[in-house]
Write a protein that holds these residues in place. Structure first.
Motif, PDB file in Angstrom:
ATOM      1  N   VAL A 123       0.852  -1.191   0.000  1.00 18.09           N
ATOM      2  CA  VAL A 123       0.000   0.000   0.000  1.00 18.09           C
ATOM      3  C   VAL A 123       0.887   1.239   0.000  1.00 18.09           C
ATOM      4  CG1 VAL A 123      -1.753   1.301   1.282  1.00 18.09           C
ATOM      5  CG2 VAL A 123      -1.768  -1.202   1.305  1.00 18.09           C
ATOM      6  N   ILE A 124       0.527   2.212  -0.787  1.00 21.64           N
ATOM      7  CA  ILE A 124       1.299   3.464  -0.835  1.00 21.64           C
ATOM      8  C   ILE A 124       0.482   4.584  -0.190  1.00 21.64           C
ATOM      9  CG2 ILE A 124       2.199   5.243  -2.383  1.00 21.64           C
ATOM     10  CD1 ILE A 124       3.004   2.995  -4.300  1.00 21.64           C
ATOM     11  N   GLN A 125       1.083   5.222   0.787  1.00 20.60           N
ATOM     12  CA  GLN A 125       0.432   6.383   1.409  1.00 20.60           C
ATOM     13  C   GLN A 125       0.869   7.640   0.652  1.00 20.60           C
ATOM     14  OE1 GLN A 125      -1.753   5.950   3.558  1.00 20.60           O
ATOM     15  NE2 GLN A 125      -1.290   3.940   4.456  1.00 20.60           N
ATOM     16  N   PRO A 126      -0.041   8.569   0.443  1.00 17.70           N
ATOM     17  CA  PRO A 126       0.361   9.816  -0.223  1.00 17.70           C
ATOM     18  C   PRO A 126       1.394  10.569   0.614  1.00 17.70           C
ATOM     19  CG  PRO A 126      -2.026   9.727   0.113  1.00 17.70           C
ATOM     20  CD  PRO A 126      -1.453   8.546   0.812  1.00 17.70           C
ATOM     21  N   SER A 127       2.408  11.081  -0.041  1.00 24.13           N
ATOM     22  CA  SER A 127       3.438  11.839   0.657  1.00 24.13           C
ATOM     23  C   SER A 127       2.936  13.258   0.917  1.00 24.13           C
ATOM     24  CB  SER A 127       4.700  11.896  -0.190  1.00 24.13           C
ATOM     25  OG  SER A 127       4.418  12.546  -1.408  1.00 24.13           O
ATOM     26  N   THR A 128       3.503  13.897   1.916  1.00 28.24           N
ATOM     27  CA  THR A 128       3.090  15.274   2.193  1.00 28.24           C
ATOM     28  C   THR A 128       4.322  16.129   2.473  1.00 28.24           C
ATOM     29  OG1 THR A 128       2.777  14.608   4.489  1.00 28.24           O
ATOM     30  CG2 THR A 128       0.787  14.843   3.152  1.00 28.24           C
ATOM     31  N   ARG A 129       4.152  17.407   2.266  1.00 26.11           N
ATOM     32  CA  ARG A 129       5.195  18.374   2.602  1.00 26.11           C
ATOM     33  C   ARG A 129       4.835  18.970   3.948  1.00 26.11           C
ATOM     34  NH1 ARG A 129       6.079  22.004  -2.821  1.00 26.11           N
ATOM     35  NH2 ARG A 129       5.594  20.096  -3.933  1.00 26.11           N
ATOM     36  N   LYS A 130       5.825  19.225   4.783  1.00 21.31           N
ATOM     37  CA  LYS A 130       5.506  19.843   6.070  1.00 21.31           C
ATOM     38  C   LYS A 130       5.246  21.337   5.840  1.00 21.31           C
ATOM     39  CE  LYS A 130       7.030  20.170  10.831  1.00 21.31           C
ATOM     40  NZ  LYS A 130       7.664  21.481  11.007  1.00 21.31           N
ATOM     41  N   LEU A 131       4.023  21.729   6.172  1.00 18.20           N
ATOM     42  CA  LEU A 131       3.638  23.119   5.936  1.00 18.20           C
ATOM     43  C   LEU A 131       3.888  23.965   7.182  1.00 18.20           C
ATOM     44  CD1 LEU A 131       0.249  22.706   4.045  1.00 18.20           C
ATOM     45  CD2 LEU A 131       2.468  23.264   3.067  1.00 18.20           C
ATOM     46  N   PHE A 132       4.171  25.225   6.971  1.00 19.06           N
ATOM     47  CA  PHE A 132       4.305  26.175   8.080  1.00 19.06           C
ATOM     48  C   PHE A 132       2.940  26.309   8.743  1.00 19.06           C
ATOM     49  CE2 PHE A 132       4.407  30.693   9.530  1.00 19.06           C
ATOM     50  CZ  PHE A 132       5.400  30.547  10.473  1.00 19.06           C
ATOM     51  N   ASN A 133       2.958  26.389  10.077  1.00 24.54           N
ATOM     52  CA  ASN A 133       1.669  26.383  10.787  1.00 24.54           C
ATOM     53  C   ASN A 133       0.973  27.745  10.847  1.00 24.54           C
ATOM     54  OD1 ASN A 133       3.068  27.797  12.645  1.00 24.54           O
ATOM     55  ND2 ASN A 133       3.153  26.168  14.187  1.00 24.54           N
ATOM     56  N   LEU A 134       1.510  28.691  10.121  1.00 19.34           N
ATOM     57  CA  LEU A 134       0.917  30.021   9.961  1.00 19.34           C
ATOM     58  C   LEU A 134       1.019  30.914  11.200  1.00 19.34           C
ATOM     59  CD1 LEU A 134      -2.310  29.266   7.884  1.00 19.34           C
ATOM     60  CD2 LEU A 134      -0.052  29.854   7.041  1.00 19.34           C
ATOM     61  N   GLU A 135       1.675  30.441  12.251  1.00 19.36           N
ATOM     62  CA  GLU A 135       1.828  31.296  13.433  1.00 19.36           C
ATOM     63  C   GLU A 135       3.234  31.888  13.463  1.00 19.36           C
ATOM     64  OE1 GLU A 135       0.714  29.112  16.946  1.00 19.36           O
ATOM     65  OE2 GLU A 135      -1.249  28.731  16.023  1.00 19.36           O
ATOM     66  N   GLY A 136       3.323  33.151  13.822  1.00 21.34           N
ATOM     67  CA  GLY A 136       4.632  33.803  13.911  1.00 21.34           C
ATOM     68  C   GLY A 136       5.166  34.166  12.536  1.00 21.34           C
ATOM     69  N   GLU A 137       6.432  34.548  12.512  1.00 17.89           N
ATOM     70  CA  GLU A 137       7.038  35.014  11.265  1.00 17.89           C
ATOM     71  C   GLU A 137       7.461  33.818  10.412  1.00 17.89           C
ATOM     72  OE1 GLU A 137      10.831  37.765   9.804  1.00 17.89           O
ATOM     73  OE2 GLU A 137      10.827  36.824  11.781  1.00 17.89           O
ATOM     74  N   TYR A 138       7.212  33.902   9.125  1.00 18.61           N
ATOM     75  CA  TYR A 138       7.636  32.830   8.221  1.00 18.61           C
ATOM     76  C   TYR A 138       8.898  33.249   7.485  1.00 18.61           C
ATOM     77  CZ  TYR A 138       7.704  29.495   4.355  1.00 18.61           C
ATOM     78  OH  TYR A 138       8.078  28.533   3.455  1.00 18.61           O
ATOM     79  N   LYS A 139       9.890  32.392   7.531  1.00 12.91           N
ATOM     80  CA  LYS A 139      11.077  32.601   6.696  1.00 12.91           C
ATOM     81  C   LYS A 139      11.188  31.394   5.787  1.00 12.91           C
ATOM     82  CE  LYS A 139      13.928  35.509   9.652  1.00 12.91           C
ATOM     83  NZ  LYS A 139      15.221  35.666  10.302  1.00 12.91           N
ATOM     84  N   SER A 140      11.242  31.646   4.494  1.00  9.96           N
ATOM     85  CA  SER A 140      11.156  30.562   3.507  1.00  9.96           C
ATOM     86  C   SER A 140      12.213  29.478   3.701  1.00  9.96           C
ATOM     87  CB  SER A 140      11.281  31.124   2.100  1.00  9.96           C
ATOM     88  OG  SER A 140      10.242  32.038   1.870  1.00  9.96           O
ATOM     89  N   TYR A 141      13.366  29.838   4.277  1.00  6.10           N
ATOM     90  CA  TYR A 141      14.446  28.852   4.375  1.00  6.10           C
ATOM     91  C   TYR A 141      14.897  28.590   5.810  1.00  6.10           C
ATOM     92  CZ  TYR A 141      14.497  29.056  -0.658  1.00  6.10           C
ATOM     93  OH  TYR A 141      14.129  28.968  -1.973  1.00  6.10           O
ATOM     94  N   LYS A 142      14.033  28.954   6.782  1.00  8.55           N
ATOM     95  CA  LYS A 142      14.403  28.674   8.177  1.00  8.55           C
ATOM     96  C   LYS A 142      14.130  27.195   8.449  1.00  8.55           C
ATOM     97  CE  LYS A 142      13.627  30.153  12.859  1.00  8.55           C
ATOM     98  NZ  LYS A 142      12.413  30.083  13.608  1.00  8.55           N
ATOM     99  N   PRO A 143      15.175  26.435   8.757  1.00  8.23           N
ATOM    100  CA  PRO A 143      14.962  24.982   8.855  1.00  8.23           C
ATOM    101  C   PRO A 143      14.440  24.522  10.218  1.00  8.23           C
ATOM    102  CG  PRO A 143      17.290  25.508   9.095  1.00  8.23           C
ATOM    103  CD  PRO A 143      16.574  26.814   8.947  1.00  8.23           C
ATOM    104  N   THR A 144      13.651  23.471  10.188  1.00  6.29           N
ATOM    105  CA  THR A 144      13.397  22.703  11.403  1.00  6.29           C
ATOM    106  C   THR A 144      13.917  21.305  11.049  1.00  6.29           C
ATOM    107  OG1 THR A 144      11.119  23.204  10.706  1.00  6.29           O
ATOM    108  CG2 THR A 144      11.502  23.039  13.064  1.00  6.29           C
ATOM    109  N   ASP A 145      14.828  20.808  11.848  1.00  3.32           N
ATOM    110  CA  ASP A 145      15.468  19.533  11.538  1.00  3.32           C
ATOM    111  C   ASP A 145      15.977  19.536  10.081  1.00  3.32           C
ATOM    112  OD1 ASP A 145      16.455  17.015  11.877  1.00  3.32           O
ATOM    113  OD2 ASP A 145      14.516  15.993  11.688  1.00  3.32           O
TER     114      ASP A 145
END
Ligand code: SF4
Lengths: 372, 422
Positions: free
Chosen positions: A188-210
């Motif tokens: 069985v293949i599960q659809p892959s997902t991208r981790k989305l920013f949770n919309l709280e606080g400032e967003y920086k396009s390249y600020k990494p988490t892990d």
């Protein structure tokens, strides 16, 4: 998963399995430009993906894919060396912008246009050095029809999770040959997902988490998204070479190396007390499986490693090889590409090589080298 | 409008550069049209104009040299949300590296605007001649004046099908002119003529922008095509590719004890690949494992057509065939293509049409009139004949496979039956 069909044995090709797997893994666009031997993938992509676009050339292909990926889509294309060569700068762009996508590279005989209808395994070293700076791009190599399914899904998964282009490496004989195949062996293949920013606080396009930055599509209106192919800081603004931007460039390397540590895909068939090891990937692994089986029938003790994660190369491959007295690496080229990838220019004397040009390596050739 | 489009009025261009005017008029036009900055996706190219990114409050994508119109096109393909605007900034240099991308966006009439910053040379790299440099214009690489004339980028985009194309002099307030392009449905391109003070002005002293434009034949104007924009269909119907393949359950038995490799070869258009797939499916119906591949010249309609098959009671891993166990040859094209492999056969069978000269081989040779069934049927008939002689597949199973594949009408089943009895 049991496919809902009247039976499970079908006559099928690897291209069909790859595209179906990618679609189930969340790929929603196929951008195509014809090239032999990748045309079946294009044909199936056009039937299967929600969005299919015929591009006028391979550079456009990669640019369209990058734009689509910036909107949150997961695009796929399939090509062979001549087309791939045209894509290289744009793949670098997608790599720098951290845009997920899957590129299926169907190897054929080179150099240049070489022989379109002849398989080969000659592109591994190109892949190893194709990102300027030498950063690794994830490369998975399929060895059989189950890999066409599983690794295609994993390629999609890695692309989305690591925000990177991923190369699914295969060759003419793997994607164009029809084989009887039992569909009930497919998982069985599960659809892959991208981790989305949770919309709280400032967003920086390249600020990494892990190591991996959270994603936001350019189609939303909550936070500013900046994507940049040039050296940039964490917000995505062009910088020369300050600490922050160099940190970001370094992170591109680190995220693949660190996060792929858990993605070392391979098949290992070890025989107790064996002192010889056969190593083969991609199309040559089928000959290696037969050679291993026949050698064992002849009371020759031998183990078999089929590497599937090619880049970044798991340390395990080297560790394993070091345990054996003699290692035979078989691949369809004349310059030991996998050996060079592992050992550089100084390939140890106990590593033997079976290569070929313009034809598949047979089980017998591998056996001869093992028993030499 | 709460957030301004520009973070600052102090833009990072040389004093007097036309890029400043274009950037400010672009944002002014967008403000006039009531856009929110985060509904705008600005895609910028390589060149001085591209450093505008950091001053913008829109989404920004800064790509490769010349590719930004294709990159912007990709964004439009993925943009289903209404009210979004994709704008590409590109220079005269970038517009020729990526000329194909501009033509493609025009042809497909994509919902986006490209603003060509045409200052007649490559500014960022030192003032070199571009594909849009007018004849006679001095650049650092043509000090005596450009010996060539430049492309008419507007005419190209218009001819390729853009909804709206205009050429604008980059002087004064051009925001209304840009607004027309931004509010166009479909593809719009605006070529803004400007001068690069650092190179263009220095190398062409005393020349005025209007005079340069005039002597280059660059007329100001608008060119329209009444066409619908292309909207990508995200939700089109798709097929489950696995449902398209018919499973084949074993209902016959095969006596085959070991893998048997086989080549079927004849001429293009004589049904070799079809015959091979009937054989492959019949073998599966007989419980065997199969590999099947075809090879033919690049021009698929002429010359040889060869199919390679492995039939086995066990799973087949390696499917290459250096020397086959069996060869079935129905035409001279097929024979020529396989002569070397046939010569290497030490045993097995060579089935060959009786019209052909038998090549040197260690295989047992069986000659028969396959072509007598008609060239188009020679290959399928040869498969039946081979099956009958070797018994590896029952002819009954082959007939059933033809039926199951819906090929009963297309193939001369009755004729084959009759010939086999003989
Ligand atoms: S070099 Fe020329 S194009 Fe570039 S910013 Fe300066 S004036 Fe403008």
């Amino acid at each position: 998963m049991q496919e809902k069909t009247k039976g499970n044995r079908v006559l099928i090709d690897g291209s069909r399995l790859m595209i179906e797997a990618l679609a189930r893994a969340g790929a929603d666009a196929f951008i195509g430009y014809p090239i032999t031997p990748a045309n079946l993938l294009y044909q199936y992509g056009s039937q299967r993906m929600k969005l299919m676009l015929p591009a006028p050339d391979e550079i456009t292909t990669l640019q369209w894919m990058s734009g689509l990926s910036a909107t949150g889509k997961l695009p796929v294309t399939a090509t062979s060396f001549p087309g791939f060569a045209l894509m290289v700068e744009s793949i670098n762009m997608a790599y720098m912008m951290e845009l997920p996508m899957v590129i299926i590279l169907v190897q054929r005989l080179g150099p240049a246009t070489g022989t379109a209808t002849c398989g080969a395994q000659g592109d591994l070293l190109l892949l190893r050095g194709m990102i300027s700076g030498g950063h690794p791009i994830p490369v998975l190599a399929t060895a059989d029809f189950n890999d066409c399914w599983d690794l295609a899904a994993k390629a999609a998964d890695i692309a989305q999770n690591l925000r990177t282009p991923v190369v699914l490496l295969t060759s003419k004989e793997e994607v164009m040959t029809q084989k009887s195949f039992d569909l009930s062996t497919l998982g069985v293949i599960q659809p892959s997902t991208r981790k989305l920013f949770n919309l709280e606080g400032e967003y920086k396009s390249y600020k990494p988490t892990d190591f991996v930055p959270d994603f936001l599509p350019v189609t939303q209106s909550n936070h500013q998204v900046r994507l940049n192919a040039s050296t940039h800081d964490l917000t995505g603004i062009l910088q020369h070479s300050n600490e922050e931007s160099m940190g970001n460039t370094r992170k591109l390397e680190e995220k693949i190396v660190q996060r792929m540590k858990s993605h070392g895909y391979y098949t290992l068939d070890e025989q107790k007390d064996a002192r010889k090891l056969i190593v083969a990937y991609g199309i040559t692994s089928s000959a290696a499986i037969d050679a291993t089986e026949m050698l064992r029938k002849n009371h020759e003790k031998v183990s078999l490693l089929i590497p599937k994660t090619m880049i970044p190369t798991p340390d395990f491959y080297l560790e394993l090889m070091m345990k054996y007295e003699r290692v035979v690496i078989a691949e369809e080229n004349i310059n030991q590409q996998f050996g060079s990838l592992l050992f550089g220019q100084h390939i140890p004397a106990n590593i033997a090589f079976v290569g070929s040009l313009g034809k598949m390596i047979s089980p017998r050739e591998i056996m001869e080298e093992v028993t030499r | 409008m709460n957030i301004p489009f520009l973070k600052t009025d102090a833009l990072p261009f040389c004093k007097g550069c036309g890029h400043d005017l274009i950037a400010k008029n672009t944002t002014k036009a967008l403000e006039k049209l009531g856009f929110n900055p985060l509904d705008v996706i600005m895609v910028t190219d390589i060149g001085c104009h591209g450093i505008i990114d950091k001053c913008l409050n829109t989404h920004t994508i800064h790509g490769l040299h010349g590719r930004s119109s294709a990159l912007g096109a990709g964004v439009t393909f993925g943009t289903e949300e209404p009210g979004k605007k994709v704008i590409v900034f590109i220079g005269d240099g970038g517009s020729t590296i990526g000329l194909q991308h501009l033509m493609e966006a025009s042809r497909l009439n994509l919902n986006m605007t490209v603003v060509v910053h045409d200052n007649f040379l490559y500014g960022m790299t030192g003032g070199q001649t571009s594909g849009l440099t007018p004849h006679g214009f001095n650049t650092t690489t043509s000090r005596e004046g450009n010996p060539f004339s430049g492309y008419d980028i507007c005419a190209l985009a218009h001819t390729a099908g853009a909804s709206y194309v205009s050429r604008v002099m980059g002087i004064g307030d051009i925001s209304d002119k840009l607004a027309v392009a931004f509010s166009t449905r479909g593809f719009s391109l605006v070529e803004v003529l400007e001068i690069c003070p650092s190179y263009g002005m220095k190398l062409n002293p005393r020349r005025k922008l209007s005079e340069i434009a005039q002597s280059a034949g660059k007329e100001m104007g608008e060119w329209l095509n009444n066409r619908k924009p292309f909207i990508a269909h995200q939700g089109r119907k798709t097929d489950n590719l696995l449902e398209k393949v018919n499973p084949i359950a074993p209902s016959f038995k095969s006596y085959l004890k070991k893998t048997t490799s086989m080549i079927l070869s004849g001429s293009a258009g004589e049904g070799v690949q079809l015959a091979a797939s009937i054989l492959a499916k019949a073998a599966m119906r007989s419980g065997l494992s199969i590999t099947q591949k075809g090879s033919y010249p690049v021009t698929v309609g002429v010359g040889f057509s060869t199919a390679e098959l492995n039939l086995s009671p066990e799973e087949v891993h390696f499917h290459g065939i250096a020397v086959p166990d069996m060869a079935v040859i129905t035409s001279s094209d097929g024979l020529a293509h396989n002569k070397q492999r046939i010569a290497k056969m030490q045993g097995g069978y060579l089935f060959i049409d009786q019209s052909l000269e038998v090549p040197p081989t260690g295989a047992e040779v069986i000659r028969h009139d396959f072509r007598g069934m008609g060239a188009r049927n020679a290959s399928i008939f040869s498969v039946f004949f081979m099956a009958l002689k070797t018994g590896i597949i029952s002819t009954e199973c082959l007939f059933l496979t033809i039926e199951a594949e819906g090929m009963g009408e297309k193939l001369p089943v009755a004729k084959i039956k009759e010939a086999l009895v003989k």
